[in-house]
Design a protein around this motif. Sequence first.
Motif, PDB file in Angstrom:
ATOM      1  N   ALA A  87      -0.991   3.760   1.821  1.00 20.98           N
ATOM      2  CA  ALA A  87      -1.948   4.815   0.898  1.00 20.98           C
ATOM      3  C   ALA A  87      -3.284   4.496   0.992  1.00 20.98           C
ATOM      4  O   ALA A  87      -4.128   5.501   0.842  1.00 20.98           O
ATOM      5  CB  ALA A  87      -1.229   4.694  -0.460  1.00 20.98           C
ATOM      6  N   ARG A  88      -3.864   3.506   1.376  1.00 19.03           N
ATOM      7  CA  ARG A  88      -5.232   3.210   1.484  1.00 19.03           C
ATOM      8  C   ARG A  88      -5.643   3.498   2.811  1.00 19.03           C
ATOM      9  O   ARG A  88      -6.843   4.108   2.957  1.00 19.03           O
ATOM     10  CB  ARG A  88      -5.596   1.800   1.001  1.00 19.03           C
ATOM     11  CG  ARG A  88      -5.167   1.443  -0.532  1.00 19.03           C
ATOM     12  CD  ARG A  88      -5.475   0.127  -0.635  1.00 19.03           C
ATOM     13  NE  ARG A  88      -4.434  -0.849  -0.081  1.00 19.03           N
ATOM     14  CZ  ARG A  88      -3.367  -1.432  -0.833  1.00 19.03           C
ATOM     15  NH1 ARG A  88      -3.266  -1.591  -1.984  1.00 19.03           N
ATOM     16  NH2 ARG A  88      -2.653  -2.168   0.366  1.00 19.03           N
ATOM     17  N   GLY A 140       0.951  -1.249   0.147  1.00 15.78           N
ATOM     18  CA  GLY A 140      -0.042  -0.114   0.085  1.00 15.78           C
ATOM     19  C   GLY A 140       0.811   1.259   0.013  1.00 15.78           C
ATOM     20  O   GLY A 140       0.374   2.226   0.404  1.00 15.78           O
ATOM     21  N   LEU A 141       2.136   1.140  -0.460  1.00 18.15           N
ATOM     22  CA  LEU A 141       2.891   2.340  -0.241  1.00 18.15           C
ATOM     23  C   LEU A 141       3.185   2.912  -1.837  1.00 18.15           C
ATOM     24  O   LEU A 141       3.016   2.110  -2.785  1.00 18.15           O
ATOM     25  CB  LEU A 141       4.479   1.944   0.186  1.00 18.15           C
ATOM     26  CG  LEU A 141       4.520   1.493   1.613  1.00 18.15           C
ATOM     27  CD1 LEU A 141       5.880   0.561   1.815  1.00 18.15           C
ATOM     28  CD2 LEU A 141       3.947   2.420   2.449  1.00 18.15           C
ATOM     29  N   SER A 142       3.504   3.914  -1.958  1.00 17.05           N
ATOM     30  CA  SER A 142       3.474   4.578  -3.079  1.00 17.05           C
ATOM     31  C   SER A 142       4.833   4.184  -3.938  1.00 17.05           C
ATOM     32  O   SER A 142       5.878   3.943  -3.183  1.00 17.05           O
ATOM     33  CB  SER A 142       3.568   6.024  -3.235  1.00 17.05           C
ATOM     34  OG  SER A 142       4.470   6.638  -2.428  1.00 17.05           O
ATOM     35  N   ARG A 196       3.243   0.863   7.489  1.00 21.31           N
ATOM     36  CA  ARG A 196       3.542  -0.157   7.134  1.00 21.31           C
ATOM     37  C   ARG A 196       5.038  -0.293   6.990  1.00 21.31           C
ATOM     38  O   ARG A 196       5.625   0.568   6.789  1.00 21.31           O
ATOM     39  CB  ARG A 196       3.030  -0.384   5.719  1.00 21.31           C
ATOM     40  CG  ARG A 196       1.430  -0.460   5.474  1.00 21.31           C
ATOM     41  CD  ARG A 196       0.888  -1.691   6.207  1.00 21.31           C
ATOM     42  NE  ARG A 196       1.324  -3.190   5.874  1.00 21.31           N
ATOM     43  CZ  ARG A 196       0.470  -4.015   4.869  1.00 21.31           C
ATOM     44  NH1 ARG A 196      -0.655  -3.541   4.323  1.00 21.31           N
ATOM     45  NH2 ARG A 196       1.346  -5.053   4.420  1.00 21.31           N
ATOM     46  N   SER A 197       5.797  -1.587   7.213  1.00 24.02           N
ATOM     47  CA  SER A 197       7.241  -1.700   6.736  1.00 24.02           C
ATOM     48  C   SER A 197       7.472  -3.175   6.361  1.00 24.02           C
ATOM     49  O   SER A 197       6.770  -3.889   6.636  1.00 24.02           O
ATOM     50  CB  SER A 197       8.020  -1.271   7.906  1.00 24.02           C
ATOM     51  OG  SER A 197       7.828  -2.174   9.027  1.00 24.02           O
ATOM     52  N   SER A 198       8.582  -3.211   5.700  1.00 22.27           N
ATOM     53  CA  SER A 198       9.094  -4.462   5.194  1.00 22.27           C
ATOM     54  C   SER A 198      10.556  -4.201   4.647  1.00 22.27           C
ATOM     55  O   SER A 198      10.792  -2.929   4.453  1.00 22.27           O
ATOM     56  CB  SER A 198       8.246  -4.913   4.098  1.00 22.27           C
ATOM     57  OG  SER A 198       8.608  -6.189   3.602  1.00 22.27           O
ATOM     58  N   SER A 199      11.379  -5.187   4.668  1.00 24.64           N
ATOM     59  CA  SER A 199      12.654  -5.213   4.127  1.00 24.64           C
ATOM     60  C   SER A 199      12.560  -6.235   3.027  1.00 24.64           C
ATOM     61  O   SER A 199      12.286  -7.328   3.581  1.00 24.64           O
ATOM     62  CB  SER A 199      13.525  -5.373   5.150  1.00 24.64           C
ATOM     63  OG  SER A 199      13.630  -4.603   6.182  1.00 24.64           O
ATOM     64  N   VAL A 200      13.501  -5.976   2.052  1.00 20.73           N
ATOM     65  CA  VAL A 200      13.333  -7.069   0.876  1.00 20.73           C
ATOM     66  C   VAL A 200      14.992  -6.968   0.592  1.00 20.73           C
ATOM     67  O   VAL A 200      15.650  -6.056   0.604  1.00 20.73           O
ATOM     68  CB  VAL A 200      12.597  -6.506  -0.202  1.00 20.73           C
ATOM     69  CG1 VAL A 200      11.305  -6.670   0.004  1.00 20.73           C
ATOM     70  CG2 VAL A 200      13.149  -5.435  -0.861  1.00 20.73           C
ATOM     71  N   ARG A 201      15.377  -8.254   0.047  1.00 26.02           N
ATOM     72  CA  ARG A 201      16.772  -8.304  -0.157  1.00 26.02           C
ATOM     73  C   ARG A 201      16.881  -9.237  -1.536  1.00 26.02           C
ATOM     74  O   ARG A 201      15.798  -9.904  -1.627  1.00 26.02           O
ATOM     75  CB  ARG A 201      17.598  -9.257   0.802  1.00 26.02           C
ATOM     76  CG  ARG A 201      18.016  -8.596   2.145  1.00 26.02           C
ATOM     77  CD  ARG A 201      18.644  -9.446   2.977  1.00 26.02           C
ATOM     78  NE  ARG A 201      17.625  -9.976   3.784  1.00 26.02           N
ATOM     79  CZ  ARG A 201      17.882 -10.737   4.900  1.00 26.02           C
ATOM     80  NH1 ARG A 201      19.101 -11.286   4.844  1.00 26.02           N
ATOM     81  NH2 ARG A 201      16.885 -11.031   5.555  1.00 26.02           N
TER      82      ARG A 201
END
Length: 65
Positions: A54-55, A21-23, A60-65
């Motif tokens: 955004a909704r 839900g992030l831009s 919200r948060s997350s980390s990706v690798r």
Amino acid sequence: MSAGDGGGLAANVNRWRKQLGLSDLSDDELAKAAKTVETASGKATFVEMSGPDARSGQPRSSSVR
């Protein structure tokens, strides 16, 4: 990442951001957010994703690798 690049780093990061839900990030914002890290299997790109959904407006948060 798996075989192929799935559209490249920007396309993948922005797809994941949308799922949270992030831009989208611009190319300049992504360049600042992406960090190269060493892992046991080689180099990886790390991107921290956080901000209000955004909704819903909820964090919200997350980390990706």
